[in-house]
Design a protein around this motif. Structure first.
Motif, PDB file in Angstrom:
ATOM      1  N   VAL A  92      -1.007   5.409   0.951  1.00 57.00           N
ATOM      2  CA  VAL A  92      -0.831   4.147   1.693  1.00 57.00           C
ATOM      3  C   VAL A  92      -1.190   4.501   3.262  1.00 57.00           C
ATOM      4  O   VAL A  92      -1.701   3.644   4.017  1.00 57.00           O
ATOM      5  CB  VAL A  92       0.663   3.627   1.751  1.00 57.00           C
ATOM      6  N   ASP A  94      -3.566   6.367   4.136  1.00 61.25           N
ATOM      7  CA  ASP A  94      -4.811   6.230   4.341  1.00 61.25           C
ATOM      8  C   ASP A  94      -5.285   4.895   4.688  1.00 61.25           C
ATOM      9  O   ASP A  94      -5.951   4.514   5.470  1.00 61.25           O
ATOM     10  CB  ASP A  94      -5.591   6.944   3.270  1.00 61.25           C
ATOM     11  N   SER A  95      -4.605   3.900   3.776  1.00 64.09           N
ATOM     12  CA  SER A  95      -5.206   2.509   3.993  1.00 64.09           C
ATOM     13  C   SER A  95      -4.703   2.117   5.458  1.00 64.09           C
ATOM     14  O   SER A  95      -5.287   1.128   6.304  1.00 64.09           O
ATOM     15  CB  SER A  95      -4.462   1.790   3.003  1.00 64.09           C
ATOM     16  N   THR A  98      -6.916   3.796   8.192  1.00 58.83           N
ATOM     17  CA  THR A  98      -8.362   3.180   8.315  1.00 58.83           C
ATOM     18  C   THR A  98      -8.302   1.784   8.493  1.00 58.83           C
ATOM     19  O   THR A  98      -9.339   0.726   8.433  1.00 58.83           O
ATOM     20  CB  THR A  98      -9.032   3.537   6.805  1.00 58.83           C
ATOM     21  N   ARG A 100      -7.057  -0.710   6.794  1.00 59.21           N
ATOM     22  CA  ARG A 100      -7.257  -1.670   5.665  1.00 59.21           C
ATOM     23  C   ARG A 100      -6.049  -2.639   5.535  1.00 59.21           C
ATOM     24  O   ARG A 100      -6.002  -3.655   5.246  1.00 59.21           O
ATOM     25  CB  ARG A 100      -7.332  -0.839   4.203  1.00 59.21           C
ATOM     26  N   VAL A 117      -2.790  -2.986  -1.827  1.00 62.47           N
ATOM     27  CA  VAL A 117      -4.347  -2.701  -1.301  1.00 62.47           C
ATOM     28  C   VAL A 117      -4.532  -1.296  -1.656  1.00 62.47           C
ATOM     29  O   VAL A 117      -5.806  -1.079  -2.096  1.00 62.47           O
ATOM     30  CB  VAL A 117      -4.458  -2.875   0.248  1.00 62.47           C
ATOM     31  N   THR A 118      -3.646   0.020  -1.179  1.00 63.35           N
ATOM     32  CA  THR A 118      -4.191   1.282  -1.763  1.00 63.35           C
ATOM     33  C   THR A 118      -4.410   1.071  -3.257  1.00 63.35           C
ATOM     34  O   THR A 118      -5.414   1.888  -3.666  1.00 63.35           O
ATOM     35  CB  THR A 118      -2.806   2.037  -1.347  1.00 63.35           C
ATOM     36  N   ASP A 121      -7.776  -0.286  -3.950  1.00 62.14           N
ATOM     37  CA  ASP A 121      -8.794   0.731  -3.287  1.00 62.14           C
ATOM     38  C   ASP A 121      -8.926   1.860  -4.412  1.00 62.14           C
ATOM     39  O   ASP A 121      -9.922   2.287  -4.438  1.00 62.14           O
ATOM     40  CB  ASP A 121      -8.446   0.746  -1.889  1.00 62.14           C
TER      41      ASP A 121
END
Lengths: 301, 413
Positions: A92, A94-95, A98, A100, A117-118, A121
């Motif tokens: 998460v 990373d999301s 970035t 997101r 979302v993660t 993705d």
């Protein structure tokens, strides 16, 4: 005369193994969603059984909120080695990095909603066409109506009013390009079935399911463990309690229960006597009466 | 502990949700937080009392309409048995859900409102239970409190139902007078109906005989998945994974593989932690044969001296689920056990009126929720038993190639 009757646990196991094999047979790139909780542990244990002596022919996927109990991560790595599965981790963090998703603010901030979302993705990046989850129909009202092979449109969404009829054990995993499925091999298990199976099969589980001492605070009717992510407010007095967890989730929304149960049998005895469901210890479900239905429509586990 | 799967059916207002709520409540399967949520909702809506029906009305859309719109599964256990309820809606447009919910049931529970007696829905539900060959039928005459717990009223409905049942293939029926609202004869014996000496609903559910519901005679093993480990020590291992559909297989048994017709003997029956001497329905196992035969998913391992029928022409009863009507001469994908074949609907023999059981041979238009008898021609031979003999090798679904939707369920004659 020999009786050809299956005990209910073996009946459920046979059904789940059938579903797991059917998923491997009908899809090109299946995956097993692994949370470190007892349901996904039982599911992965049966995946190992389903293909023995071959290895599990799909990876396990863990969506790491970054707010996990350290015990869960430690267990996850041990268990993946034990069952010989490949692990893919979606972060998460990373999301968030970035852009997101935006992290919730305030003392009740949870990354639970962000996981969706993660997850989507991670599914897209790995081109998974079927993700097995450890959800059970007895857990929650929206789940009680979901199919075993549950269709997701190209946006990863569930349409409860337009589900495919599912008869006998004839599972229909046909889909168009871009669509995928969620598969629920332990749909028909109850919390008690899962525990009884863990005992019957002698499956190791994370230590936080057993009684231990932990620093906690009271918040919204739940006991939350203090951590880097749960900072006590001015009126919240941290104290030490003897507790355990009934579910393994994000540290920010999974409440502990008072318990001295330190063996599996004691845990089962405690659940038998308990008067609340395990999801009663999850604040993510308490946000509204239809909280799970909304999250599932959006593509949650 | 055994597992009993049952389905419920009822009209919109005959108290089905209340009955299920009652079973869960009186068997102490409802947790405090679920009750708290119910109370909060009931109070907010100003109901005065806790509405047990809310326990099973899951989705928000249903709450708004106040009706159950899809199959919902419920779970409870007593010290004697574990139960799975497929709770299916009773209104006209959702016959498909009832067929779906009944397909895995050992028992069907039909509700009749004591004030209204047998209605069209009763005919339809009974027909579907018979069509799906459900082994046990329980007719609950509900709302007895609203007819003064009158024995004559109950007997009148029982007699009427027996006439109805005589037109159908129904094996085992039990009638129980109940009040789901007040709990009469649901879990606890009613003190208001001393004239009734039969079992309570819960007693029946706990004691109905189940083991004879499974076919232990005809050995059928549809191959689901071929297991070939990529390790040197298992270099020659070829395991056929699947779930025994019916019958019993033992190590050493002579078997035939369909469609090839090759024969072999069973070398071993493997599961993860043990090898087994025998396996039976509904176990999931892996079978290894003594001979190297080319076998893949969709093939069927059977006992050499007891083989299923094989044909490309299938006569079946069919329930249509699709939004668009059945296309005469339409092409669909047929799924039978682990096998798939393209198929075409060659002929509609008749459509059956599920309320009157009248067969209409002129009617060729089959729409959603219609039930008909059809002749289906498949591209490759199908190995089947009649649905009456074998639920697993006698059932099929049809899939629309354009939408991928499941558009029909078929029961082979």
């Amino acid at each position: 005369m020999q009786l050809y009757n299956l005990d209910h646990l073996r009946d459920l196991e046979a059904e789940s193994i059938y579903i797991i094999r059917e998923t491997a047979a009908q899809f090109e790139r299946p995956a097993l969603l692994f949370s470190g909780g007892k349901d996904s542990i039982v599911m992965s244990h049966m995946a190992r059984k389903a293909f023995y002596p071959a290895k599990i022919p799909f990876p396990c996927v863990h969506i790491d909120t970054g707010h996990n109990f350290p015990e869960t991560i430690e267990y996850r790595d041990m268990w993946m080695k034990e069952i010989g599965a490949n692990l893919i981790v979606g972060h998460v963090q990373d999301s968030i990095d970035t852009g997101r998703v935006k992290e919730e603010k305030g003392p009740n901030a949870s990354r639970n909603a962000l996981q969706t979302v993660t997850l989507l993705d991670t599914i897209a990046a790995n081109k998974f066409d079927a993700c097995m989850g450890g959800a059970r129909r007895d857990e929650e009202k929206a789940r009680a109506k979901e199919r075993i092979f549950s269709h997701r449109d190209e946006f990863g969404q569930w349409d409860p009013k337009n589900q495919r009829p599912e008869l006998w054990m004839l599972l229909n995993g046909k889909k168009s390009v871009g669509e995928n499925f969620r598969v629920f091999p332990i749909s028909n298990w109850t919390e008690m079935d899962v525990w009884m199976y863990i005992v019957a099969e002698n499956i190791p589980i994370p230590s936080i399911y057993f009684s231990h001492q932990r620093e906690v605070i009271d918040r919204d009717g739940m006991m939350l463990a203090t951590s880097d992510f749960i900072i006590p407010g001015p009126n919240e007095m941290p104290r030490k309690e003897i507790v355990r967890y009934r579910t393994v989730g994000d540290m920010t929304c999974t409440g502990a229960v008072f318990s001295t149960a330190s063996t599996l049998q004691e845990v089962i005895d405690e659940i038998s006597a308990s008067r609340t469901t395990e999801r009663g210890t999850r604040s993510d479900d308490k946000r509204s009466e239809a909280a799970m239905e909304d999250r599932k429509k959006a593509g949650y586990f | 502990m055994e597992l009993l799967r049952f389905s419920t059916a009822g009209s919109v207002d005959d108290g089905k949700s209340t009955l299920i709520g009652r079973l869960l409540y009186d068997s102490k399967s409802i947790f405090q937080d679920q009750l708290d949520a119910l109370e909060a909702y009931s109070n907010q809506k100003g109901y005065g009392v806790v509405d047990l029906a809310l326990l099973t009305d899951g989705l928000r859309a249903e709450r708004e309409q106040g009706i159950t719109i899809d199959v919902a599964y419920r779970y409870f256990a007593t010290p004697k048995r574990k139960f799975i309820i497929a709770d299916t809606p009773g209104h006209i447009q959702y016959t498909r859900n009832m067929v779906t919910g009944s397909s895995n049931s050992n028992l069907s529970l039909i509700l009749i409102d004591a004030r209204n007696g047998i209605v069209e829905q009763t005919n339809r539900h009974s027909f579907i239970a018979s069509l799906l060959n459900i082994a046990h039928l329980v007719v609950c005459v509900n709302k007895m409190d609203l007819v003064g717990y009158d024995e004559n009223k109950f007997n009148e409905i029982v007699d009427g139902y027996k006439v109805l049942a005589s037109k159908l293939d129904i094996k085992d029926v039990t009638f129980i007078p109940i009040s789901a609202l007040n709990g009469d004869n649901v879990v606890d014996r009613s003190t208001n109906m001393s004239w009734y000496n039969g079992p309570t609903l819960m007693y029946l559910l706990e004691h109905v005989h189940l083991s004879s519901d499974i076919n232990h005679i005809d050995g059928r093993f549809p191959v689901q998945y071929v297991i070939r480990p990529k390790e040197d020590r298992y270099h020659d291992y070829r395991g056929y994974a699947g779930r025994v559909a019916s019958g019993i297989f033992r190590v050493g048994d002579k078997v035939m593989v369909l469609p090839s017709g090759f024969t072999s003997t069973i070398k071993s029956i493997d599961s993860y932690d043990k090898t087994m001497e025998e396996c039976f329905a509904p176990q999931s196992v892996t079978i290894v044969l003594n001979d190297d035969i080319d076998i893949s998913r969709g093939d069927m391992i059977v006992r050499e001296n007891n083989v299923p029928q094989s044909s490309q022409d299938l006569e079946m009863m069919m329930c249509w689920f699709g939004d668009t009507p059945m296309q005469p001469n339409g092409r669909y994908i047929l799924r039978h056990t682990t096998k798939e074949s393209k198929c075409v609907i060659k002929d509609i023999r008749y459509r059956i009126d599920v309320n009157t059981y009248h067969r209409n041979e002129e009617e060729k238009q089959i729409k959603m929720n219609d039930i008909c008898r059809v002749h289906v021609r498949t591209q490759v031979p199908i190995f089947f038993d009649s649905y009456r003999k074998n639920r697993i090798t006698g059932s099929v679904i049809l899939i629309d190639e354009a939408t991928n939707n499941t558009v029909a369920a078929g029961m082979i004659m």
